[in-house]
Design an enzyme around this catalytic site. Structure first.
Site, PDB file in Angstrom:
ATOM      1  N   HIS A  12      12.843  22.589 -48.796  1.00 58.33           N
ATOM      2  CA  HIS A  12      12.805  21.153 -48.418  1.00 58.33           C
ATOM      3  C   HIS A  12      13.740  20.392 -49.352  1.00 58.33           C
ATOM      4  O   HIS A  12      13.421  20.159 -50.514  1.00 58.33           O
ATOM      5  CB  HIS A  12      11.389  20.590 -48.539  1.00 58.33           C
ATOM      6  CG  HIS A  12      11.288  19.148 -48.131  1.00 58.33           C
ATOM      7  ND1 HIS A  12      10.362  18.697 -47.220  1.00 58.33           N
ATOM      8  CD2 HIS A  12      11.999  18.046 -48.480  1.00 58.33           C
ATOM      9  CE1 HIS A  12      10.502  17.398 -47.040  1.00 58.33           C
ATOM     10  NE2 HIS A  12      11.497  16.970 -47.808  1.00 58.33           N
ATOM     11  N   HIS A  14      16.956  17.201 -49.696  1.00 60.40           N
ATOM     12  CA  HIS A  14      17.815  16.126 -49.187  1.00 60.40           C
ATOM     13  C   HIS A  14      19.177  16.232 -49.862  1.00 60.40           C
ATOM     14  O   HIS A  14      19.279  16.075 -51.072  1.00 60.40           O
ATOM     15  CB  HIS A  14      17.195  14.751 -49.469  1.00 60.40           C
ATOM     16  CG  HIS A  14      15.859  14.588 -48.821  1.00 60.40           C
ATOM     17  ND1 HIS A  14      15.722  14.106 -47.536  1.00 60.40           N
ATOM     18  CD2 HIS A  14      14.605  14.890 -49.257  1.00 60.40           C
ATOM     19  CE1 HIS A  14      14.426  14.106 -47.216  1.00 60.40           C
ATOM     20  NE2 HIS A  14      13.736  14.574 -48.233  1.00 60.40           N
ATOM     21  N   LYS A  98      12.155  18.559 -37.693  1.00 55.10           N
ATOM     22  CA  LYS A  98      11.395  17.741 -38.643  1.00 55.10           C
ATOM     23  C   LYS A  98      10.743  16.558 -37.957  1.00 55.10           C
ATOM     24  O   LYS A  98      11.407  15.794 -37.257  1.00 55.10           O
ATOM     25  CB  LYS A  98      12.341  17.231 -39.745  1.00 55.10           C
ATOM     26  CG  LYS A  98      11.669  16.408 -40.834  1.00 55.10           C
ATOM     27  CD  LYS A  98      10.749  17.239 -41.712  1.00 55.10           C
ATOM     28  CE  LYS A  98       9.901  16.364 -42.624  1.00 55.10           C
ATOM     29  NZ  LYS A  98      10.608  15.937 -43.825  1.00 55.10           N
ATOM     30  N   HIS A 135       6.389  15.492 -42.144  1.00 57.97           N
ATOM     31  CA  HIS A 135       6.075  14.541 -43.217  1.00 57.97           C
ATOM     32  C   HIS A 135       4.694  14.009 -42.858  1.00 57.97           C
ATOM     33  O   HIS A 135       4.554  13.207 -41.941  1.00 57.97           O
ATOM     34  CB  HIS A 135       7.108  13.411 -43.291  1.00 57.97           C
ATOM     35  CG  HIS A 135       6.782  12.418 -44.364  1.00 57.97           C
ATOM     36  ND1 HIS A 135       7.501  12.302 -45.525  1.00 57.97           N
ATOM     37  CD2 HIS A 135       5.761  11.535 -44.467  1.00 57.97           C
ATOM     38  CE1 HIS A 135       6.949  11.381 -46.297  1.00 57.97           C
ATOM     39  NE2 HIS A 135       5.895  10.888 -45.677  1.00 57.97           N
ATOM     40  N   HIS A 173       5.885  18.907 -48.633  1.00 63.05           N
ATOM     41  CA  HIS A 173       5.547  18.200 -49.890  1.00 63.05           C
ATOM     42  C   HIS A 173       4.095  17.733 -49.926  1.00 63.05           C
ATOM     43  O   HIS A 173       3.817  16.545 -49.987  1.00 63.05           O
ATOM     44  CB  HIS A 173       6.510  17.044 -50.158  1.00 63.05           C
ATOM     45  CG  HIS A 173       6.812  16.111 -49.006  1.00 63.05           C
ATOM     46  ND1 HIS A 173       5.843  15.627 -48.158  1.00 63.05           N
ATOM     47  CD2 HIS A 173       7.971  15.572 -48.577  1.00 63.05           C
ATOM     48  CE1 HIS A 173       6.402  14.835 -47.273  1.00 63.05           C
ATOM     49  NE2 HIS A 173       7.700  14.785 -47.499  1.00 63.05           N
ATOM     50  N   ASP A 246      11.915  18.827 -52.370  1.00 57.20           N
ATOM     51  CA  ASP A 246      12.019  17.437 -51.898  1.00 57.20           C
ATOM     52  C   ASP A 246      12.881  16.621 -52.848  1.00 57.20           C
ATOM     53  O   ASP A 246      12.649  15.420 -53.025  1.00 57.20           O
ATOM     54  CB  ASP A 246      10.645  16.792 -51.706  1.00 57.20           C
ATOM     55  CG  ASP A 246      10.728  15.482 -50.928  1.00 57.20           C
ATOM     56  OD1 ASP A 246      11.711  15.299 -50.184  1.00 57.20           O
ATOM     57  OD2 ASP A 246       9.827  14.645 -51.092  1.00 57.20           O
TER      58      ASP A 246
HETATM   59  N1  LIG Z   1      10.360  12.062 -50.563  1.00 56.74           N
HETATM   60  C1  LIG Z   1      10.852  10.856 -50.694  1.00 56.74           C
HETATM   61  O1  LIG Z   1      10.262  10.047 -51.421  1.00 56.74           O
HETATM   62  N2  LIG Z   1      11.985  10.473 -50.080  1.00 56.74           N
HETATM   63  C2  LIG Z   1      12.750  11.241 -49.140  1.00 56.74           C
HETATM   64  C3  LIG Z   1      12.142  11.270 -47.783  1.00 56.74           C
HETATM   65  C4  LIG Z   1      10.931  12.164 -47.641  1.00 56.74           C
HETATM   66  O2  LIG Z   1      10.979  13.363 -47.901  1.00 56.74           O
HETATM   67  O3  LIG Z   1       9.860  11.681 -47.244  1.00 56.74           O
HETATM   68  C5  LIG Z   1      14.168  10.649 -49.065  1.00 56.74           C
HETATM   69  O4  LIG Z   1      14.904  11.001 -48.158  1.00 56.74           O
HETATM   70  O5  LIG Z   1      14.536   9.860 -49.956  1.00 56.74           O
HETATM   71 ZN   LIG Z   2      11.805  15.014 -48.255  1.00 59.56          ZN
HETATM   72 ZN   LIG Z   3       8.947  13.416 -46.462  1.00 60.48          ZN
END
Ligand SMILES: NC(=O)N[C@@H](CC(=O)O)C(=O)O
Ligand SMILES: [Zn+2]
Ligand SMILES: [Zn+2]
Length: 344
Positions: A12, A14, A98, A135, A173, A246
């Site tokens: 997971h 970003h 997702k 999520h 998460h 995450d």
């Molecule tokens: N985890 C977070 O707090 N932020 C994530 C989005 C997500 O995973 O929910 C993001 O893209 O910034």
């Molecule tokens: Zn995330």
């Molecule tokens: Zn998330």
């Protein structure tokens, strides 16, 4: 002390896009062979064609000499047709879809307003074995922020799995004992990712001597009883629980603001942070399976061939990394010292 582990993957992550992608991608590629790349760009990655283009941008941003395989995801919307699910499976590089409840988190405005509208896509995913990543928070403003994951399980996830009992599902998460218990009690088709920060911190970290925006993420850190339940799940040896950082970078100005963004940046030292959490639990011998075995097993992918080495050697965390033009990226634990280091 040294730990040699099968090369891990991040289930997971970003990575963002453009200049942000170029900053954070080398941090992840140094640690992980593969990552499940989240689709919450602006605009979101909703089609296989968009995922293919995003995948090419990721590979183009990879520094020469680094090996990394992005595993792509599609962002589920009210309008995702079953044909897009078939195309995703046929592509070979889209590994999951997702679910963001509309408005639940960063860049989720285009998310699902009502899962009933997604039934054709979900039925196709169940049939073809394409995992749904969730999520898991309700967005009802009347529900207390700290209860949104538990309420999601009751109101959304459990009914979804009753309608689609064979749907391969990852609760992303997870932050509560409720989620850990639910996943453990579900069938083998239901798993969960756990972040390093939810293993290391409870919600006090957000308010330690003042508001600490770099400890704010969604789902928000919970109380200590929940953190302890997550540590038990991660170190249990149960293959349903595996690593997902995450790691969610935001520019300093977007975090340190009157209305700051949610997300903790941990990719720069992800395995060091997990090693700290597992060591504190007396479970370093369980780290390899959690980080390197259970994820690929769930996704029905081969485990990685190579290894990484972690060493018990202090590492100073920078105050910030260069990020977008004129902006900095503040990592979790900026200016502090980590006990573990990844050996290059
Ligand atoms: N985890 C977070 O707090 N932020 C994530 C989005 C997500 O995973 O929910 C993001 O893209 O910034
Ligand atoms: Zn995330
Ligand atoms: Zn998330």
């Amino acid at each position: 002390m040294k730990l040699i582990l099968t090369r891990p993957d991040d289930w997971h992550l970003h990575l963002r896009d453009g200049a942000a992608l170029s900053t954070v991608l080398p941090h992840t590629a140094r640690q992980f062979a593969r990552a499940i790349v989240m689709p919450n760009l602006k605009p979101p990655v909703t089609t296989v064609a968009q995922a293919a283009a995003y995948r090419e941008r990721i590979l183009a941003a990879l520094p020469a000499g680094m090996a990394f395989e992005p595993l792509m995801t599609l962002y589920l919307t009210d309008n995702t047709p079953a044909s897009e699910i078939r195309a995703a499976v046929a592509s070979g590089f889209v590994k999951a879809v997702k679910l963001y409840p509309a408005g639940a988190t960063t860049n989720s405005d285009a998310g699902v307003t009502d899962l009933a509208r997604c039934d054709a896509a979900l039925a196709e995913m169940e049939k073809l074995g394409l995992p749904l990543l969730v999520h898991g928070e309700v967005t009802d403003p009347a529900v207390d922020l700290f209860d949104r994951e538990a309420v999601f399980i009751d109101q959304v996830l459990a009914p979804l799995l009753r309608r689609h009992p064979g749907l391969r599902t990852v609760m992303e998460h997870i932050t509560t004992k409720d989620a850990a218990d639910f996943v453990a009690a579900s069938g083998a088709n239901v798993g969960a990712t756990i972040t390093a920060h939810h293993l290391l911190y409870n919600r006090n970290a957000i308010f330690q001597g003042g508001v600490r925006p770099h400890w704010y993420c969604l789902p928000v850190l919970k109380r200590e009883t929940h953190r302890l339940a997550l540590v038990r799940a991660a170190t249990s040896g149960n293959p349903k629980f595996f690593l997902g950082t995450d790691s969610a970078p935001h520019a300093r100005g977007a975090k340190e603001a009157a209305c700051g963004c949610a997300g903790c940046y941990t990719a720069y030292a992800a395995m060091e942070l997990y090693a700290e959490a597992f060591e504190a639990a007396g479970a370093l011998d369980r780290l390899e399976a959690f980080a390197s075995h259970f994820g690929p097993d769930f996704y029905r992918l081969p485990r990685n061939a190579g290894t990484i080495t972690l060493e018990k050697r202090p590492q100073a965390v920078p105050e910030a990394y260069p990020y977008l033009a004129g902006e900095a990226l503040v990592p979790l634990r900026a200016g502090e010292t980590l006990a573990w280091s990844l050996v290059d």
